[in-house]
Design a protein around this motif. Structure first.
Motif, PDB file in Angstrom:
ATOM      1  N   ASN A   2      48.042   5.292 -50.474  1.00 11.24           N
ATOM      2  CA  ASN A   2      47.091   5.927 -49.412  1.00 11.24           C
ATOM      3  C   ASN A   2      45.929   4.995 -49.356  1.00 11.24           C
ATOM      4  O   ASN A   2      45.592   4.728 -48.086  1.00 11.24           O
ATOM      5  N   HIS A   3      45.314   4.629 -50.431  1.00  6.16           N
ATOM      6  CA  HIS A   3      44.253   3.375 -50.465  1.00  6.16           C
ATOM      7  C   HIS A   3      44.033   2.782 -51.584  1.00  6.16           C
ATOM      8  O   HIS A   3      44.551   3.120 -52.581  1.00  6.16           O
ATOM      9  N   TYR A  32      33.759  -7.484 -44.832  1.00  2.00           N
ATOM     10  CA  TYR A  32      35.185  -7.190 -44.211  1.00  2.00           C
ATOM     11  C   TYR A  32      35.277  -7.043 -42.758  1.00  2.00           C
ATOM     12  O   TYR A  32      36.293  -7.434 -42.295  1.00  2.00           O
ATOM     13  N   LYS A  69      38.937  -3.721 -39.162  1.00  2.00           N
ATOM     14  CA  LYS A  69      38.209  -2.509 -38.502  1.00  2.00           C
ATOM     15  C   LYS A  69      37.705  -1.819 -39.575  1.00  2.00           C
ATOM     16  O   LYS A  69      38.436  -1.452 -40.629  1.00  2.00           O
ATOM     17  N   SER A  75      35.010   1.500 -40.881  1.00  2.05           N
ATOM     18  CA  SER A  75      34.422   2.754 -40.476  1.00  2.05           C
ATOM     19  C   SER A  75      32.926   2.860 -40.735  1.00  2.05           C
ATOM     20  O   SER A  75      32.425   1.819 -41.188  1.00  2.05           O
ATOM     21  N   PHE A 115      35.662   2.974 -44.915  1.00  2.00           N
ATOM     22  CA  PHE A 115      37.052   2.645 -44.975  1.00  2.00           C
ATOM     23  C   PHE A 115      37.185   1.397 -44.296  1.00  2.00           C
ATOM     24  O   PHE A 115      36.794   1.368 -43.209  1.00  2.00           O
ATOM     25  N   ILE A 116      38.036   0.533 -44.326  1.00  2.00           N
ATOM     26  CA  ILE A 116      38.695  -0.624 -44.029  1.00  2.00           C
ATOM     27  C   ILE A 116      40.254   0.051 -43.437  1.00  2.00           C
ATOM     28  O   ILE A 116      40.867   0.162 -44.243  1.00  2.00           O
ATOM     29  N   GLU A 117      40.210  -0.085 -42.052  1.00  2.00           N
ATOM     30  CA  GLU A 117      41.497   0.598 -41.684  1.00  2.00           C
ATOM     31  C   GLU A 117      42.374  -0.764 -41.281  1.00  2.00           C
ATOM     32  O   GLU A 117      42.307  -1.379 -40.320  1.00  2.00           O
ATOM     33  N   THR A 147      47.629   0.626 -44.251  1.00  2.00           N
ATOM     34  CA  THR A 147      46.993   1.359 -45.407  1.00  2.00           C
ATOM     35  C   THR A 147      45.572   1.291 -45.069  1.00  2.00           C
ATOM     36  O   THR A 147      44.998   0.957 -44.258  1.00  2.00           O
ATOM     37  N   LYS A 148      44.780   1.753 -46.321  1.00  2.00           N
ATOM     38  CA  LYS A 148      43.473   1.665 -46.232  1.00  2.00           C
ATOM     39  C   LYS A 148      42.743   1.114 -47.322  1.00  2.00           C
ATOM     40  O   LYS A 148      43.354   1.251 -48.526  1.00  2.00           O
ATOM     41  N   GLU A 157      39.193   1.343 -49.429  1.00  2.00           N
ATOM     42  CA  GLU A 157      38.094   2.342 -49.460  1.00  2.00           C
ATOM     43  C   GLU A 157      37.004   1.535 -50.316  1.00  2.00           C
ATOM     44  O   GLU A 157      37.333   1.409 -51.508  1.00  2.00           O
ATOM     45  N   HIS A 181      38.750  12.673 -49.113  1.00  2.00           N
ATOM     46  CA  HIS A 181      39.622  13.226 -47.544  1.00  2.00           C
ATOM     47  C   HIS A 181      39.768  14.358 -47.548  1.00  2.00           C
ATOM     48  O   HIS A 181      40.637  14.881 -46.697  1.00  2.00           O
TER      49      HIS A 181
END
Lengths: 134, 134
Positions: free
Chosen positions: A6-7, A22, A29, A31, A45-47, A51-52, A54, A112
């Motif tokens: 997940n992350h 980042y 990308k 958040s 969050f780095i998308e 995956t991500k 955090e 989340h």
């Protein structure tokens, strides 16, 4: 049993600087930051495509990452989170196998909005593992 | 610039025990171990639906993970690897931004047969970052 990663969570001393690193230097990308007062952190969050990442910044005095940042003043990878379909079944399978769940042993609602558990790093190669019900 | 998370690498003191933990306790799909004498490690891949965990065991005396395992006898997360399309363009962008590339600064062929570079953890929130040309 474990599914997707997940992350990966990285605790950082300066969330604004890490976000800029980042976004601007690594070109990812990113958040907007979200304060999570019930978890004592601010998250960004780095998308990535699959995956991500955090980023975790300290929020308040009793932050659960405060000691980690004292020991690792530059920051560092704090935990990895695997998804599971059924968190109670996962917990029971792991405890039968001798792994220790941190805290009272019941899932709580994570950053989340989903049930999560943390597993003892000593039982997982020095890695703090979060399980999140997908 | 950075693309997929290619893998998270976890250095472990006992590769057989760590493989069993991921296969039997965590129920993940696990590859056979592969000695990589030119890298001083034996690798086992945990194949998750969206990415991989790379378990690293020490191979030989001059292993690059030997010091890490001395400092972290239980093991721990050693690095994370992001994919990039063009590793030389990525290197040049990062060095212009002030980030340090480890070693001589030229990509070498990594454990997956692709060009890789490692970035200084001090410049990335205490996280050793590998870039791999996808």
């Amino acid at each position: 049993m474990i599914g997707r990663l997940n992350h990966v969570a990285i605790a950082v001393p300066d969330l604004g600087a890490a976000t800029s690193l980042y976004r601007d230097t690594l070109g990812a990308k990113v958040s907007a930051p979200v304060d999570q007062p019930e978890h004592g952190v601010t998250t960004v969050f780095i998308e990535l495509p699959n995956t991500k990442i955090e980023l975790l910044g300290q929020l308040g005095d009793g932050s659960p990452i405060a000691r980690f940042l004292e020991r690792n003043p530059d920051g560092g990878i704090h935990h990895i989170c695997y998804e599971v379909d059924d968190i109670l079944a996962a917990r029971d399978r792991l405890t039968v196998a001798g792994a220790r769940v941190l805290g009272p042993g019941e899932p709580r609602i994570g950053a989340h909005g989903k049930p999560v558990l943390f597993l003892h790093p000593k039982d997982f190669n020095g890695t703090l593992v979060e399980l999140e019900q997908a």
